[in-house]
Design a protein around this motif. Structure first.
Motif, mmCIF file in Angstrom:
data_model
loop_
_atom_site.group_PDB
_atom_site.id
_atom_site.type_symbol
_atom_site.label_atom_id
_atom_site.label_comp_id
_atom_site.label_asym_id
_atom_site.label_seq_id
_atom_site.Cartn_x
_atom_site.Cartn_y
_atom_site.Cartn_z
ATOM 1 N N GLY A 99 0.812 -1.206 0.000
ATOM 2 C CA GLY A 99 0.000 0.000 0.000
ATOM 3 C C GLY A 99 0.845 1.255 0.000
ATOM 4 O O GLY A 99 2.026 1.232 -0.355
ATOM 5 N N MET A 100 0.229 2.358 0.416
ATOM 6 C CA MET A 100 0.902 3.647 0.453
ATOM 7 C C MET A 100 0.578 4.356 1.764
ATOM 8 O O MET A 100 -0.540 4.253 2.279
ATOM 9 N N ALA A 101 1.570 5.075 2.277
ATOM 10 C CA ALA A 101 1.381 5.927 3.449
ATOM 11 C C ALA A 101 1.483 7.381 2.995
ATOM 12 O O ALA A 101 2.464 7.766 2.352
ATOM 13 N N HIS A 102 0.466 8.162 3.313
ATOM 14 C CA HIS A 102 0.454 9.580 2.959
ATOM 15 C C HIS A 102 0.578 10.402 4.235
ATOM 16 O O HIS A 102 -0.199 10.226 5.175
ATOM 17 N N LEU A 103 1.576 11.273 4.287
ATOM 18 C CA LEU A 103 1.797 12.144 5.436
ATOM 19 C C LEU A 103 1.477 13.575 5.026
ATOM 20 O O LEU A 103 2.016 14.075 4.024
ATOM 21 N N PHE A 104 0.609 14.237 5.793
ATOM 22 C CA PHE A 104 0.201 15.602 5.467
ATOM 23 C C PHE A 104 0.391 16.499 6.682
ATOM 24 O O PHE A 104 -0.221 16.293 7.733
ATOM 25 N N LEU A 105 1.250 17.504 6.533
ATOM 26 C CA LEU A 105 1.539 18.463 7.598
ATOM 27 C C LEU A 105 0.543 19.616 7.518
ATOM 28 O O LEU A 105 0.432 20.277 6.484
ATOM 29 N N GLN A 106 -0.158 19.882 8.618
ATOM 30 C CA GLN A 106 -1.238 20.874 8.613
ATOM 31 C C GLN A 106 -0.750 22.280 8.976
ATOM 32 O O GLN A 106 -1.367 22.962 9.794
ATOM 33 N N LEU A 165 4.063 13.881 1.977
ATOM 34 C CA LEU A 165 4.953 12.826 1.492
ATOM 35 C C LEU A 165 4.127 11.590 1.165
ATOM 36 O O LEU A 165 3.102 11.339 1.792
ATOM 37 N N MET A 166 4.596 10.802 0.201
ATOM 38 C CA MET A 166 4.009 9.500 -0.102
ATOM 39 C C MET A 166 5.117 8.455 0.026
ATOM 40 O O MET A 166 6.170 8.585 -0.604
ATOM 41 N N ILE A 167 4.877 7.431 0.841
ATOM 42 C CA ILE A 167 5.874 6.389 1.069
ATOM 43 C C ILE A 167 5.212 5.028 0.867
ATOM 44 O O ILE A 167 4.148 4.768 1.437
ATOM 45 N N ILE A 198 -1.602 11.170 9.090
ATOM 46 C CA ILE A 198 -1.032 10.036 8.359
ATOM 47 C C ILE A 198 -2.160 9.109 7.933
ATOM 48 O O ILE A 198 -2.923 8.617 8.768
ATOM 49 N N THR A 199 -2.273 8.889 6.633
ATOM 50 C CA THR A 199 -3.316 8.035 6.079
ATOM 51 C C THR A 199 -2.674 6.842 5.389
ATOM 52 O O THR A 199 -1.791 7.009 4.545
ATOM 53 N N LEU A 200 -3.110 5.648 5.768
ATOM 54 C CA LEU A 200 -2.607 4.413 5.178
ATOM 55 C C LEU A 200 -3.691 3.789 4.315
ATOM 56 O O LEU A 200 -4.854 3.733 4.713
ATOM 57 N N ASN A 201 -3.301 3.319 3.138
ATOM 58 C CA ASN A 201 -4.250 2.686 2.228
ATOM 59 C C ASN A 201 -3.565 1.528 1.526
ATOM 60 O O ASN A 201 -2.417 1.644 1.106
ATOM 61 N N GLY A 202 -4.246 0.403 1.427
ATOM 62 C CA GLY A 202 -3.660 -0.742 0.742
ATOM 63 C C GLY A 202 -4.388 -2.025 1.080
ATOM 64 O O GLY A 202 -5.545 -2.021 1.484
#
Length: 203
Positions: A99-106, A165-167, A198-202
């Motif tokens: 999957g993918m981890a998306h990190l978003f700084l607010q 970021l996308m990891i 942090i949002t995880l999808n997969g």
């Protein structure tokens, strides 16, 4: 419909000033830790059934998880936060094979980037570079100085590195390079706590 699970309770760190370490954290998959199977041309193969071909137990359903991580105020500069991020999302990561981890700084006066995780001089040199290319002080041409001379420079630096970021996730770990680490770059002299969604999808 795919099953969706959210974990939204904020998690607070004690500190984000840990020095870079040579070995990968438990939730990080690098070239020298937990090598996954590889297919043609060295492509990483996640150990899951194809989503287009139902398995004996049925097709793989996409999974979601989300967590907000709060990092206490940090001094101006670049800070390695990989291990702290992994510690907060480790239980969620373990549920994902691919999957993918998306990190978003607010925030608009700090930034996220991926860079060197071993030599802390890289963090110091990066801050030196940013300070030299973005002028600050009475002679700077900025009009937006409501919160002080570091106000507008912080916004510019934030846009330079970005806030997300996308990891990739492989077999329950962040699939990063051996020398890659997640940085929080603080661009204000007097910082506030920083929130990262942090949002995880997969699957």
């Amino acid at each position: 419909m795919p099953a969706v699970a959210f974990a939204s309770a904020p998690a607070i760190f004690a500190s984000a000033s840990a020095r870079p370490c040579r070995s990968a954290a438990p939730g990080i998959l690098s070239s020298d830790s937990g090598r996954p199977r590889r297919g043609a041309r060295g492509a990483v193969q996640c150990e899951v059934a194809s989503s287009s071909a139902p398995s004996a137990a049925g097709p793989q359903a996409a999974r979601w998880a989300q967590r907000t991580v709060v990092i206490p105020p940090q001094r101006r500069g670049c800070h390695l936060i990989t291990n702290k991020i992994v510690n907060e999302i480790g239980n969620d990561l373990a549920d994902f094979k691919c999957g993918m981890a998306h990190l978003f700084l607010q925030h608009t006066s700090a930034s996220l980037t991926i860079n060197e995780n071993y030599d802390s001089d890289v963090q110091v040199d990066t801050e030196t570079f940013l300070s030299r290319i973005v002028p600050e002080g009475p002679s700077a041409p900025w009009r937006h100085t409501i919160e002080g001379p570091d106000d507008m420079p912080a916004h510019i630096k934030s846009s330079m590195f970005g806030c997300s970021l996308m990891i990739p996730i492989t077999n329950g770990r962040l699939n990063m390079g051996t020398w890659q680490g997640i940085w929080l770059c603080e661009h204000r002299d007097y910082a506030t706590p920083r929130q990262i969604v942090i949002t995880l999808n997969g699957i």
